[in-house]
Write a protein that holds these residues in place. Structure first.
Motif, PDB file in Angstrom:
ATOM      1  N   THR A   1     -77.274  18.054  33.364  1.00 32.68           N
ATOM      2  CA  THR A   1     -76.659  19.162  34.083  1.00 32.68           C
ATOM      3  C   THR A   1     -75.540  18.636  34.968  1.00 32.68           C
ATOM      4  OG1 THR A   1     -78.151  18.974  35.985  1.00 32.68           O
ATOM      5  CG2 THR A   1     -78.873  20.390  34.143  1.00 32.68           C
ATOM      6  N   PHE A   2     -74.691  19.534  35.392  1.00 29.48           N
ATOM      7  CA  PHE A   2     -73.621  19.169  36.317  1.00 29.48           C
ATOM      8  C   PHE A   2     -74.208  18.522  37.563  1.00 29.48           C
ATOM      9  CE2 PHE A   2     -71.071  20.068  40.038  1.00 29.48           C
ATOM     10  CZ  PHE A   2     -69.797  19.681  39.652  1.00 29.48           C
ATOM     11  N   ALA A   3     -75.266  19.142  38.118  1.00 31.61           N
ATOM     12  CA  ALA A   3     -75.861  18.633  39.352  1.00 31.61           C
ATOM     13  C   ALA A   3     -76.396  17.219  39.160  1.00 31.61           C
ATOM     14  CB  ALA A   3     -76.976  19.571  39.828  1.00 31.61           C
ATOM     15  N   LEU A   4     -77.077  16.980  38.037  1.00 32.13           N
ATOM     16  CA  LEU A   4     -77.677  15.667  37.798  1.00 32.13           C
ATOM     17  C   LEU A   4     -76.619  14.580  37.656  1.00 32.13           C
ATOM     18  CD1 LEU A   4     -80.193  13.970  37.237  1.00 32.13           C
ATOM     19  CD2 LEU A   4     -79.980  14.601  34.821  1.00 32.13           C
ATOM     20  N   VAL A   5     -75.583  14.844  36.863  1.00 31.04           N
ATOM     21  CA  VAL A   5     -74.528  13.844  36.667  1.00 31.04           C
ATOM     22  C   VAL A   5     -73.776  13.602  37.968  1.00 31.04           C
ATOM     23  CG1 VAL A   5     -72.377  13.355  35.448  1.00 31.04           C
ATOM     24  CG2 VAL A   5     -74.318  14.348  34.211  1.00 31.04           C
ATOM     25  N   PHE A   6     -73.485  14.657  38.705  1.00 25.36           N
ATOM     26  CA  PHE A   6     -72.785  14.528  39.980  1.00 25.36           C
ATOM     27  C   PHE A   6     -73.627  13.698  40.951  1.00 25.36           C
ATOM     28  CE2 PHE A   6     -71.281  16.953  43.965  1.00 25.36           C
ATOM     29  CZ  PHE A   6     -70.260  16.051  44.186  1.00 25.36           C
ATOM     30  N   GLN A   7     -74.916  14.016  41.031  1.00 24.60           N
ATOM     31  CA  GLN A   7     -75.814  13.303  41.937  1.00 24.60           C
ATOM     32  C   GLN A   7     -75.918  11.827  41.576  1.00 24.60           C
ATOM     33  OE1 GLN A   7     -80.353  13.716  41.826  1.00 24.60           O
ATOM     34  NE2 GLN A   7     -79.770  15.164  43.436  1.00 24.60           N
ATOM     35  N   GLN A   8     -76.080  11.520  40.283  1.00 25.01           N
ATOM     36  CA  GLN A   8     -76.212  10.125  39.848  1.00 25.01           C
ATOM     37  C   GLN A   8     -74.923   9.342  40.067  1.00 25.01           C
ATOM     38  OE1 GLN A   8     -77.528  10.518  35.773  1.00 25.01           O
ATOM     39  NE2 GLN A   8     -79.691  10.565  36.345  1.00 25.01           N
ATOM     40  N   ALA A   9     -73.788  10.000  39.845  1.00 19.98           N
ATOM     41  CA  ALA A   9     -72.515   9.313  40.022  1.00 19.98           C
ATOM     42  C   ALA A   9     -72.274   8.946  41.481  1.00 19.98           C
ATOM     43  CB  ALA A   9     -71.381  10.194  39.500  1.00 19.98           C
ATOM     44  N   ILE A  10     -72.612   9.848  42.387  1.00 17.80           N
ATOM     45  CA  ILE A  10     -72.464   9.566  43.822  1.00 17.80           C
ATOM     46  C   ILE A  10     -73.351   8.385  44.217  1.00 17.80           C
ATOM     47  CG2 ILE A  10     -72.952  10.474  46.130  1.00 17.80           C
ATOM     48  CD1 ILE A  10     -72.070  13.209  45.130  1.00 17.80           C
ATOM     49  N   LYS A  11     -74.579   8.418  43.738  1.00 18.83           N
ATOM     50  CA  LYS A  11     -75.524   7.328  44.047  1.00 18.83           C
ATOM     51  C   LYS A  11     -75.026   6.001  43.484  1.00 18.83           C
ATOM     52  CE  LYS A  11     -80.401   6.065  43.625  1.00 18.83           C
ATOM     53  NZ  LYS A  11     -81.732   6.492  43.106  1.00 18.83           N
ATOM     54  N   SER A  12     -74.528   6.023  42.261  1.00 19.29           N
ATOM     55  CA  SER A  12     -74.060   4.779  41.628  1.00 19.29           C
ATOM     56  C   SER A  12     -72.853   4.190  42.351  1.00 19.29           C
ATOM     57  CB  SER A  12     -73.698   5.044  40.160  1.00 19.29           C
ATOM     58  OG  SER A  12     -74.840   5.421  39.420  1.00 19.29           O
ATOM     59  N   ARG A  13     -72.005   5.063  42.882  1.00 16.96           N
ATOM     60  CA  ARG A  13     -70.811   4.580  43.579  1.00 16.96           C
ATOM     61  C   ARG A  13     -71.079   4.206  45.025  1.00 16.96           C
ATOM     62  NH1 ARG A  13     -66.870   2.472  41.156  1.00 16.96           N
ATOM     63  NH2 ARG A  13     -65.378   3.169  42.726  1.00 16.96           N
ATOM     64  N   GLY A  14     -72.280   4.497  45.520  1.00 18.80           N
ATOM     65  CA  GLY A  14     -72.612   4.144  46.899  1.00 18.80           C
ATOM     66  C   GLY A  14     -71.866   4.958  47.928  1.00 18.80           C
ATOM     67  N   LEU A  15     -71.572   6.217  47.597  1.00 22.33           N
ATOM     68  CA  LEU A  15     -70.804   7.088  48.493  1.00 22.33           C
ATOM     69  C   LEU A  15     -71.712   8.117  49.171  1.00 22.33           C
ATOM     70  CD1 LEU A  15     -67.735   7.857  46.203  1.00 22.33           C
ATOM     71  CD2 LEU A  15     -67.736   6.402  48.236  1.00 22.33           C
ATOM     72  N   SER A  16     -71.350   8.507  50.360  1.00 28.15           N
ATOM     73  CA  SER A  16     -71.986   9.660  51.007  1.00 28.15           C
ATOM     74  C   SER A  16     -71.181  10.904  50.672  1.00 28.15           C
ATOM     75  CB  SER A  16     -72.027   9.469  52.525  1.00 28.15           C
ATOM     76  OG  SER A  16     -70.705   9.549  53.052  1.00 28.15           O
ATOM     77  N   LEU A  17     -71.794  12.070  50.844  1.00 32.65           N
ATOM     78  CA  LEU A  17     -71.051  13.314  50.614  1.00 32.65           C
ATOM     79  C   LEU A  17     -69.879  13.437  51.574  1.00 32.65           C
ATOM     80  CD1 LEU A  17     -73.751  16.057  49.893  1.00 32.65           C
ATOM     81  CD2 LEU A  17     -72.198  14.945  48.288  1.00 32.65           C
ATOM     82  N   ASP A  18     -70.068  12.952  52.800  1.00 34.73           N
ATOM     83  CA  ASP A  18     -68.981  13.023  53.777  1.00 34.73           C
ATOM     84  C   ASP A  18     -67.793  12.189  53.308  1.00 34.73           C
ATOM     85  OD1 ASP A  18     -68.119  14.010  56.399  1.00 34.73           O
ATOM     86  OD2 ASP A  18     -68.083  11.887  56.956  1.00 34.73           O
TER      87      ASP A  18
END
Length: 327
Positions: free
Chosen positions: A31-48
């Protein structure tokens, strides 16, 4: 207030997130949410940090919207949000289309016939491209779509400097569908605010975000569990304000739905009393007041407006301060 902790922008091994660039279609459970969530985690980024990277490209998306995308509560729909998705693919080192291809077709949220969540109704009450809509983005039209407000009691305190110092709010809510678990409230302080503090008496304090540049607080009050359809809940919270330099001469509530009851109660400091006050109603943003009735200070230095079967629109109380020359 905003905090800016340092975040690592890449993986510790320096590698980009692993996604299949050759697959013709994503797996059915992707899903969009899953890929978005995993990509953020993999890149070590916060939402901010993600939001700041978007802002550097002139794309303004709220933290609330990014959080909703990540949790699957909503998906990008508007043109500006789709532009953000294209930028996110680059920021998160994803192949072109990795996120956009996962966005489903537009689907009406909630009950289509519900006036509460008709975007036209929201625009009528808040105005086109209102501050609330700019802050919430795609989630503005579906704000609190799974709950209906039955009644609101608000107690506003004006201090000796003629500034709003606190708002105490009690709301009775009903779940319009299974799974409702929170209320999201947007409060803007017209005279300015340097800081805010939220205290919850009934409910559970959720995320609070304060935007000092627009003197606005966005707060989640959680119910503590998921409600069954038609189940009611009571929330009770207070927002204390470190006021800005302006002066307050009115307070108003915008509601997209008819309320069973609305009580607005305003306390004035004994050293700063207005000379006259009026309660008023406006059907839509920018409209003239359809009524404007005088209210009188009582022995406790308060004024109030109590409305039963309160129509959708803008309800408020305004007041005038004594002139500096005493006239």
């Amino acid at each position: 207030m905003h905090q800016n902790p340092v975040h690592q922008e890449g993986r510790r091994d320096g590698a980009a997130p692993s996604f299949d660039r050759t697959a013709d279609a994503p797996p059915s459970d992707t899903t969009f949410a899953l890929v978005f969530q995993q990509a953020i985690k993999s890149r070590g980024l916060s939402l901010d940090r993600v939001r700041n990277r978007l802002a550097e490209q002139g794309i303004r998306i709220s933290l609330t919207t990014l959080s909703y995308w990540q949790r699957g509560r909503s998906e990008p729909e508007r043109a500006g949000s789709l532009r953000a998705v294209d930028a996110l693919e680059h920021i998160l080192a994803l192949p072109t289309g990795a996120l956009r291809s996962l966005i489903g077709p537009y689907r009406p949220r909630g009950r289509v016939a519900s006036q509460a969540h008709d975007l036209r109704t929201s625009h009528r009450v808040f105005g086109e491209n209102s501050l609330a809509e700019q802050i919430l983005g795609d989630d503005f039209g579906s704000l609190n779509e799974d709950i209906a407000t039955l009644s609101i009691h608000e107690t506003v305190t004006i201090d000796e400097n003629r500034r709003l110092s606190s708002i105490a709010i009690q709301q009775v809510l009903r779940a319009t569908r299974e799974g409702a678990d929170r209320l999201t409230a947007v409060h803007t302080f017209d005279s300015g605010a340097r800081a805010v503090r939220t205290t919850v008496r009934c409910g559970v304090q959720g995320r609070v975000r304060f935007l000092p540049e627009v003197s606005t607080a966005v707060t989640d009050i959680e119910f503590g569990r998921k409600l069954a359809k038609n189940e009611t809940a009571v929330i009770d919270y207070t927002i204390s304000v470190d006021p800005g330099d302006g002066r307050d001469d009115h307070y108003e509530r915008r509601t997209r739905v008819r309320l069973r009851e609305y009580l607005l109660h305003i306390y004035f400091h004994p050293a700063a009393l207005p000379v006259v006050g009026h309660r008023y109603y406006r059907e839509r943003s920018g409209a003239d007041r359809s009524y404007n009735h005088r209210v009188v200070l009582d022995a406790s230095h308060t004024v109030h407006a109590a409305a039963g079967r309160c129509p959708a629109g803008i309800h408020g109380i305004s007041w005038e301060w004594p002139r500096a020359d005493g006239a």
